[in-house]
Structure formats: C-alpha cells, structure tokens
Write an enzyme that holds these catalytic residues in place. Structure first.
Site, PDB file in Angstrom:
ATOM      1  N   PRO A  20      -1.613   8.960  -1.069  1.00 23.44           N
ATOM      2  CA  PRO A  20      -2.422   8.980  -2.293  1.00 23.44           C
ATOM      3  C   PRO A  20      -3.151   7.662  -2.586  1.00 23.44           C
ATOM      4  CG  PRO A  20      -0.073   8.920  -2.807  1.00 23.44           C
ATOM      5  CD  PRO A  20      -0.186   9.179  -1.337  1.00 23.44           C
ATOM      6  N   ASN A  21      -4.330   7.829  -3.116  1.00 22.90           N
ATOM      7  CA  ASN A  21      -5.204   6.734  -3.559  1.00 22.90           C
ATOM      8  C   ASN A  21      -5.853   5.953  -2.423  1.00 22.90           C
ATOM      9  OD1 ASN A  21      -4.804   7.089  -6.436  1.00 22.90           O
ATOM     10  ND2 ASN A  21      -2.734   6.301  -6.119  1.00 22.90           N
ATOM     11  N   ARG A  75     -10.637   0.011  -4.534  1.00 25.71           N
ATOM     12  CA  ARG A  75      -9.324  -0.075  -5.166  1.00 25.71           C
ATOM     13  C   ARG A  75      -8.691  -1.450  -4.908  1.00 25.71           C
ATOM     14  NH1 ARG A  75      -3.804   2.545  -2.830  1.00 25.71           N
ATOM     15  NH2 ARG A  75      -2.528   2.031  -4.624  1.00 25.71           N
ATOM     16  N   TYR A  94      -5.728  -4.808  -1.164  1.00 24.89           N
ATOM     17  CA  TYR A  94      -5.869  -3.865  -0.049  1.00 24.89           C
ATOM     18  C   TYR A  94      -7.073  -4.146   0.852  1.00 24.89           C
ATOM     19  CZ  TYR A  94      -2.395  -1.410  -2.854  1.00 24.89           C
ATOM     20  OH  TYR A  94      -1.267  -1.099  -3.561  1.00 24.89           O
ATOM     21  N   ASN A 128       0.954   6.130   6.270  1.00 23.42           N
ATOM     22  CA  ASN A 128       1.019   5.237   5.113  1.00 23.42           C
ATOM     23  C   ASN A 128       1.257   6.150   3.915  1.00 23.42           C
ATOM     24  OD1 ASN A 128       0.776   3.558   2.956  1.00 23.42           O
ATOM     25  ND2 ASN A 128      -1.148   2.592   3.609  1.00 23.42           N
ATOM     26  N   ALA A 162       2.126   5.246  -2.512  1.00 26.09           N
ATOM     27  CA  ALA A 162       3.152   5.161  -3.563  1.00 26.09           C
ATOM     28  C   ALA A 162       4.362   6.052  -3.266  1.00 26.09           C
ATOM     29  CB  ALA A 162       2.548   5.522  -4.915  1.00 26.09           C
ATOM     30  N   HIS A 213       7.954   4.855  -1.944  1.00 26.89           N
ATOM     31  CA  HIS A 213       9.052   4.352  -2.760  1.00 26.89           C
ATOM     32  C   HIS A 213       9.842   5.470  -3.452  1.00 26.89           C
ATOM     33  CE1 HIS A 213       6.663   0.871  -1.869  1.00 26.89           C
ATOM     34  NE2 HIS A 213       5.643   1.371  -2.543  1.00 26.89           N
ATOM     35  N   ASP A 239      12.474  13.514   4.431  1.00 28.58           N
ATOM     36  CA  ASP A 239      13.156  14.645   5.067  1.00 28.58           C
ATOM     37  C   ASP A 239      12.251  15.350   6.072  1.00 28.58           C
ATOM     38  OD1 ASP A 239      15.407  14.095   3.583  1.00 28.58           O
ATOM     39  OD2 ASP A 239      15.233  15.822   2.249  1.00 28.58           O
ATOM     40  N   GLU A 284       5.515   3.533  10.230  1.00 30.51           N
ATOM     41  CA  GLU A 284       5.110   3.426   8.820  1.00 30.51           C
ATOM     42  C   GLU A 284       4.167   2.237   8.685  1.00 30.51           C
ATOM     43  OE1 GLU A 284       8.530   3.094   6.236  1.00 30.51           O
ATOM     44  OE2 GLU A 284       7.318   2.332   4.579  1.00 30.51           O
ATOM     45  N   HIS A 340       1.549  -0.150   6.170  1.00 27.59           N
ATOM     46  CA  HIS A 340       1.085  -0.552   4.837  1.00 27.59           C
ATOM     47  C   HIS A 340       0.063  -1.663   4.973  1.00 27.59           C
ATOM     48  CE1 HIS A 340       4.197   1.772   2.887  1.00 27.59           C
ATOM     49  NE2 HIS A 340       5.036   1.299   3.777  1.00 27.59           N
ATOM     50  N   LEU A 341      -0.972  -1.580   4.166  1.00 28.16           N
ATOM     51  CA  LEU A 341      -1.975  -2.644   4.150  1.00 28.16           C
ATOM     52  C   LEU A 341      -1.374  -3.933   3.597  1.00 28.16           C
ATOM     53  CD1 LEU A 341      -4.203  -0.014   2.680  1.00 28.16           C
ATOM     54  CD2 LEU A 341      -5.162  -1.380   4.515  1.00 28.16           C
ATOM     55  N   SER A 342      -0.688  -3.816   2.456  1.00 25.15           N
ATOM     56  CA  SER A 342      -0.101  -4.995   1.816  1.00 25.15           C
ATOM     57  C   SER A 342       1.329  -5.197   2.328  1.00 25.15           C
ATOM     58  CB  SER A 342      -0.099  -4.821   0.294  1.00 25.15           C
ATOM     59  OG  SER A 342       0.723  -3.720  -0.079  1.00 25.15           O
ATOM     60  N   ARG A 372       5.835  -7.967  -3.032  1.00 24.31           N
ATOM     61  CA  ARG A 372       5.209  -7.461  -4.252  1.00 24.31           C
ATOM     62  C   ARG A 372       6.263  -7.129  -5.319  1.00 24.31           C
ATOM     63  NH1 ARG A 372       0.771  -3.170  -2.961  1.00 24.31           N
ATOM     64  NH2 ARG A 372       0.452  -3.571  -5.191  1.00 24.31           N
ATOM     65  N   ARG A 391       8.364  -1.899  -5.257  1.00 19.24           N
ATOM     66  CA  ARG A 391       7.700  -1.622  -3.967  1.00 19.24           C
ATOM     67  C   ARG A 391       8.514  -2.137  -2.790  1.00 19.24           C
ATOM     68  NH1 ARG A 391       2.426  -0.001  -5.439  1.00 19.24           N
ATOM     69  NH2 ARG A 391       1.821  -1.069  -7.336  1.00 19.24           N
TER      70      ARG A 391
HETATM   71  C1  DQA Z   1       0.610   0.696   0.119  1.00 19.95           C
HETATM   72  C2  DQA Z   1       1.676  -0.008  -0.743  1.00 19.95           C
HETATM   73  C3  DQA Z   1       2.196   0.932  -1.818  1.00 19.95           C
HETATM   74  O1  DQA Z   1       3.180   0.263  -2.615  1.00 19.95           O
HETATM   75  C4  DQA Z   1       1.078   1.376  -2.728  1.00 19.95           C
HETATM   76  O2  DQA Z   1       1.550   2.313  -3.661  1.00 19.95           O
HETATM   77  C5  DQA Z   1      -0.095   1.916  -1.976  1.00 19.95           C
HETATM   78  C6  DQA Z   1      -0.505   1.271  -0.725  1.00 19.95           C
HETATM   79  C7  DQA Z   1      -0.050  -0.266   1.135  1.00 19.95           C
HETATM   80  O3  DQA Z   1      -0.672   0.240   2.064  1.00 19.95           O
HETATM   81  O4  DQA Z   1       0.036  -1.495   0.982  1.00 19.95           O
HETATM   82  O5  DQA Z   1      -0.771   2.829  -2.436  1.00 19.95           O
HETATM   83  O6  DQA Z   1       1.243   1.734   0.857  1.00 19.95           O
END
Ligand code: DQA
Length: 148
Positions: A10-11, A18, A23, A74, A77, A80, A87, A98, A100-102, A107, A111
């Site tokens: 998501p997002n 964003r 990011y 990825n 959110a 977490h 599952d 897995e 993640h950008l950040s 953080r 997170r």
């Molecule tokens: C994220 C880190 C998550 O905590 C956050 O909710 C995201 C992006 C990342 O790629 O850094 O939406 O997965």
C-alpha cells in the site's frame, strides 16, 4: 529462465510524491522499469503487481505459487501488522526477499518490527529504490543455489 514475482504494498503507487525525504524521488514506474531492465540482463522473467489492499496482496502471493521461483515483496505498512501476508508466504513456501526503501530499524518503534521477517530468506532495507535491485540479485542467487 528464473521467474520472480514482485509485489508492492500500500501507498507505494504514490512514490515520487510521497515523503520523498524518506522514500526518495523515484516513482513506482521508474523503479519497475529499472527492475525490468536488470531482469532482462539477468534472464529473469518478472511479474510485478502493486496493491493497496491486503486481500489483493494475498491473491498475488497465491497466484505466484506454481509460476514463480521466488518472491520479492515490500509489504509497506502491512510489514508491521499482517499475519495474513506472513501466513500466505509461509503457505506457498516460495523463497522470499523482503524489501524496504527506508531503513525500518532506524525509524519509529512501531516500524522496527516486521511480522514478515521470520518467514523470508532475508531482508534489504534502507537503500532507497536500489533496495529492489539488490533484492532481485539476492532472489536470483537463492534460486540458482537451490538448482545446483
Ligand atoms: C516501507 C516502510 C514501511 O514502514 C512503510 O509503511 C512503507 C514503506 C519502506 O519501503 O521503507 O509504506 O515498507
């Protein structure tokens, strides 16, 4: 040929606008183009999906079963919170990276825990859009090792 399913949560469709300080400035199309470029150099076939809903992410994981050799996800959110995504990854037993950008460990406290991490091979976190390319190289090497 290696087949890898890439799932953006998501997002992530809003990347570019964003919170670029967290990011980066690349939008999702740019990231996906780079992934496709690296994949074609490495003889990897990719299926890339993005969804803002947990159920659609579960469906994408299920759809990868029987097609993909590995997954890159990825979960954004849902990283977490989503026992359902965890599952699903455990159920299909696909080697999963897995991404993640950040750096989620640098953080907010909420997170710093990934409920997904215990069911993946490993995690790439903190390299901006490069995290996806590193994840692709990692997924490829995991598949190649398993075939040897
Ligand atoms: C994220 C880190 C998550 O905590 C956050 O909710 C995201 C992006 C990342 O790629 O850094 O939406 O997965």
């Amino acid at each position: 040929m290696i087949r890898i399913a890439v799932i953006h949560g998501p997002n992530l469709n809003l990347l570019g606008i964003r919170e670029p300080e967290l990011y980066g400035g690349d939008d999702l199309d740019t990231i996906n183009r780079r992934l496709q470029q690296l994949a074609s150099e490495e003889q990897i076939e990719l299926r890339i999906t993005q969804s803002n809903s947990e159920g659609a992410i579960l469906d994408a994981i299920h759809a990868a079963f029987g097609w993909a050799d590995a997954l890159i996800i990825n979960p954004a959110a849902y990283t977490h919170t989503s026992i359902a995504i965890r599952d699903a990854i455990a159920a299909v037993r696909l080697p999963t990276v897995e991404a993640h950008l950040s750096n989620i460990y640098a953080r907010e406290p909420f997170r710093r825990r990934s409920v997904i991490a215990p069911v993946v091979i490993g995690q790439v976190s903190g390299f901006g859009s490069e995290s996806y390319l590193l994840a692709l190289r990692a997924a490829k090497s995991v598949v190649e090792r398993a075939r040897r």
